[in-house]
Design an enzyme around this catalytic site. Sequence first.
Site, PDB file in Angstrom:
ATOM      1  N   GLU A 174      20.994  28.416  67.242  1.00  0.00           N
ATOM      2  CA  GLU A 174      22.226  27.632  67.835  1.00  0.00           C
ATOM      3  C   GLU A 174      23.399  28.255  67.518  1.00  0.00           C
ATOM      4  O   GLU A 174      23.404  29.146  66.476  1.00  0.00           O
ATOM      5  CB  GLU A 174      22.031  26.174  67.074  1.00  0.00           C
ATOM      6  CG  GLU A 174      22.392  26.358  65.752  1.00  0.00           C
ATOM      7  CD  GLU A 174      21.733  24.961  64.893  1.00  0.00           C
ATOM      8  OE1 GLU A 174      22.386  23.851  64.827  1.00  0.00           O
ATOM      9  OE2 GLU A 174      20.790  25.320  64.314  1.00  0.00           O
ATOM     10  N   ALA A 197      53.518  -3.557  67.840  1.00  0.00           N
ATOM     11  CA  ALA A 197      53.702  -4.780  66.967  1.00  0.00           C
ATOM     12  C   ALA A 197      52.574  -5.761  67.113  1.00  0.00           C
ATOM     13  O   ALA A 197      51.996  -6.250  65.893  1.00  0.00           O
ATOM     14  CB  ALA A 197      54.835  -5.642  67.287  1.00  0.00           C
ATOM     15  N   CYS A 226      51.810  45.513  31.697  1.00  0.00           N
ATOM     16  CA  CYS A 226      52.353  45.601  33.291  1.00  0.00           C
ATOM     17  C   CYS A 226      52.540  44.046  33.681  1.00  0.00           C
ATOM     18  O   CYS A 226      51.661  43.237  33.636  1.00  0.00           O
ATOM     19  CB  CYS A 226      51.416  46.294  33.854  1.00  0.00           C
ATOM     20  SG  CYS A 226      51.871  46.340  35.964  1.00  0.00           S
ATOM     21  N   LYS A 243      27.311  28.982  65.969  1.00  0.00           N
ATOM     22  CA  LYS A 243      27.684  28.593  64.871  1.00  0.00           C
ATOM     23  C   LYS A 243      29.115  28.166  65.150  1.00  0.00           C
ATOM     24  O   LYS A 243      30.000  28.937  65.836  1.00  0.00           O
ATOM     25  CB  LYS A 243      27.910  29.963  63.821  1.00  0.00           C
ATOM     26  CG  LYS A 243      28.579  29.627  62.651  1.00  0.00           C
ATOM     27  CD  LYS A 243      28.123  30.923  61.642  1.00  0.00           C
ATOM     28  CE  LYS A 243      28.651  30.805  60.309  1.00  0.00           C
ATOM     29  NZ  LYS A 243      30.251  30.339  60.254  1.00  0.00           N
TER      30      LYS A 243
END
Length: 747
Positions: A124, A42, A462, A126
């Site tokens: 680096e 609050a 179909c 992934k």
Amino acid sequence: MNSSADNSDAPAVQREMAEICDLLKRADVAYHDQDDPIISDAEYDRQRRRLRDLEAAHPHLKATDSPTDSVGAVPSTGFAKVRHLKGMLSLDNAFTDEDMVDFVKRIRRFLNLEPHSEVEFTSEVKIDGLAIALLFKEGILVRAATRGGGEIGEDVTENIRTIRAIPKQLEGAPDLIEVRGEIYMTHREFQALNERQALQIKEDESSGRKSSAKLFANPRNAAAGSVRQLDVGVTQSRQLEFLAHGWGEVSEPLASSQNRAAKRLSEMGIPVNPTFRRCRTVEEMLESYRAAKAERSETGYDTDGVVFKVDSLELQNRLGNSSNAPRWAIAYKFPPERAWTRLRRIDIQVGRTGALAPVARLDPVLVGGVTVSNVTLHNEDYIAGKDSTGGAIRDGIDIRVEDYVEVYRSGDVIPRISTVDVKRRKAQSRPFEFPRRCPTCGARAVRAESDSVRRCSGGLSCKAQSLEGLKYFVSKDALDIDGLGEKAIEEFHETGEITQPAHIFTLAERIANSGKPLEARPGWQRKSVDNLFRQIDKARTVDFARLLVSLGIRHVGSQTSELIAEHYRSWPLFLEGMKGASELSGAHWDELVSIDGIGPVTAKSLVGAFNHADFLQMVERLTDQLDEIREQETKQLADSSIAGKAIVFTGKLKSMARAEAKSRAEALGAKIYSTVSKKIELVVAGEGSGRKGKRAQELGIEVLGEEEWLQRLDPNWIASDEHEQKQDQLSLPLEEEGSLEPNARDV
Ligand code: IVH
């Protein structure tokens, strides 16, 4: 309480605002990081409201990183769409060391490099997360957008502002910079989050409430789910991380190499990948990959490979992009994760092109953190242990119902079966019999000699084909009618209200005729009905290429559709061409296959589709309902002398590989064709251009030699083996530099 905007009380107000900012930030950290609140909810809300009021009265005193920016502003409907300043591409993959060797070879070939010259790469990890583009103007974060389809993403700025790992303000940044990177969740946070979610679900269940909490399948879903939801407070309550791996638009060049650019980003205050390394040879690249693989379980977050990038930004620029991935980068994926389970059933699904697709139903099993219970079995040969050329796969072992199978998955790759444990097979087990009839409509399922797939011959009659076609028609890749999802399509298909695309646009009348208003049906409310019809109306204006994609013709995906739309420009012209075309001969056929990138297989599929009366009728009924089919814009650069020109390359070029020459010309807006015809405007003839060169001369088309062509592209261009000469010449006054003849080398 209202503070006046009078500047006389500014110092006092400023102090109060700073104090509240500080309190709220500390409260956030205590609450979210330490799980140990320092003020009550609050009180927190009261202070926030007070700060908001003060900011409204004194906007010039508002802090750029005010906590009021980070929560509360919940967009009322979905996310706004954002067009990226530069497309967000994806990455090509490598799966073996040979793929990596090929990648480097490809680059050397493209750049036409001398055998001993070096190309440097960066490496680096992934990260398996959510791609994000962060736009900073004058150093301030002004927008954050998800990747989306690469061109258009979602504006998630409000949510992103709540992520502590993302800087809201940069030091010494260019006027405009779009930082790109990955948002992810650590394993630890993922586990804690799922524990919290499980508890919530249990509580909800025990009190008889329908729980809105859910368990996340993996950290990537959890990260994406935490960002792509409308309650900013939820994003804030999840601990998300961020690492940058690149950039999009920048107002000035960052550096001359990837590694220096990464350093600059880091100096600006942007977290960059700590696993960044530099490699000079393929061996060093493979070493870097092996090291990353060995450390994989210790990073604390999901990684699915190592990304290698050409370090020099000049070379990156020359290499450019293929359709949706840069040529200068590759992701060497980590090997898949594996698990054994039991195959219980093989179901056959019928796709929109009639393909009978077998799916294995498995006893659910955890593979690399994801529960797998369905796996595609591709086609009947695959089940029988044969590849498309008749060679053996899985050592020729077939797949049978009740077999024990090994399932693997790697990163975002869908799960597959790697092997079968034949020793555990029962004596009475029999090979799987692939159906010869469509399980949906009963029509004969036929397999063309050149096709690995058996297809239902029922066409649009179909039910499965027409339903799948419709689902595709409204999907993101096609017309992208948000609000008309797969489930809704299934329902309208079942009632007969939508059995072909045109019906979508007359849905309102069709529903009115049914006597059962949509709002009275389960799952529909006022808001979703309004949204549905708004989206349908929006779809009445459509781009040529998108319309063509949405028809779901075999071999005609978005790339092909764009080539076609760029060539024909107007839909009526294209349709005329298709109606008059016959397979393998005639002017219309020749025109189709003269488009670079359209081969006979695609052309045959197109011509076949449009020569089919049912299909043509379906298309014409659909286009009757549309307001506008927008012509394709050509990718032109206003100041390029070759923009919009139809060009053919022939013969061998000395200065660069043909691939690079083509890609450069395309980047300048030229249209590249493979055959010389009347509509070609320019032919670039390298060594041994022979027949095509002659044909061009006969047709009176302008023919340029390699040097002339390079001069046309860039009057300052000098062939690579003249570079040394140019270096010497650079010290000369400018007028003299101009005296260097294009053919100076030959003198
Ligand atoms: S470079 C053309 N580096 O992987 C994009 N991407 O599969 C150049 N990713 O969309 C991206 N870690 O979001 C790069 N170290 C890394 C990365 C990385 C994760 C994501 C990226 C991209 C996706 C492609």
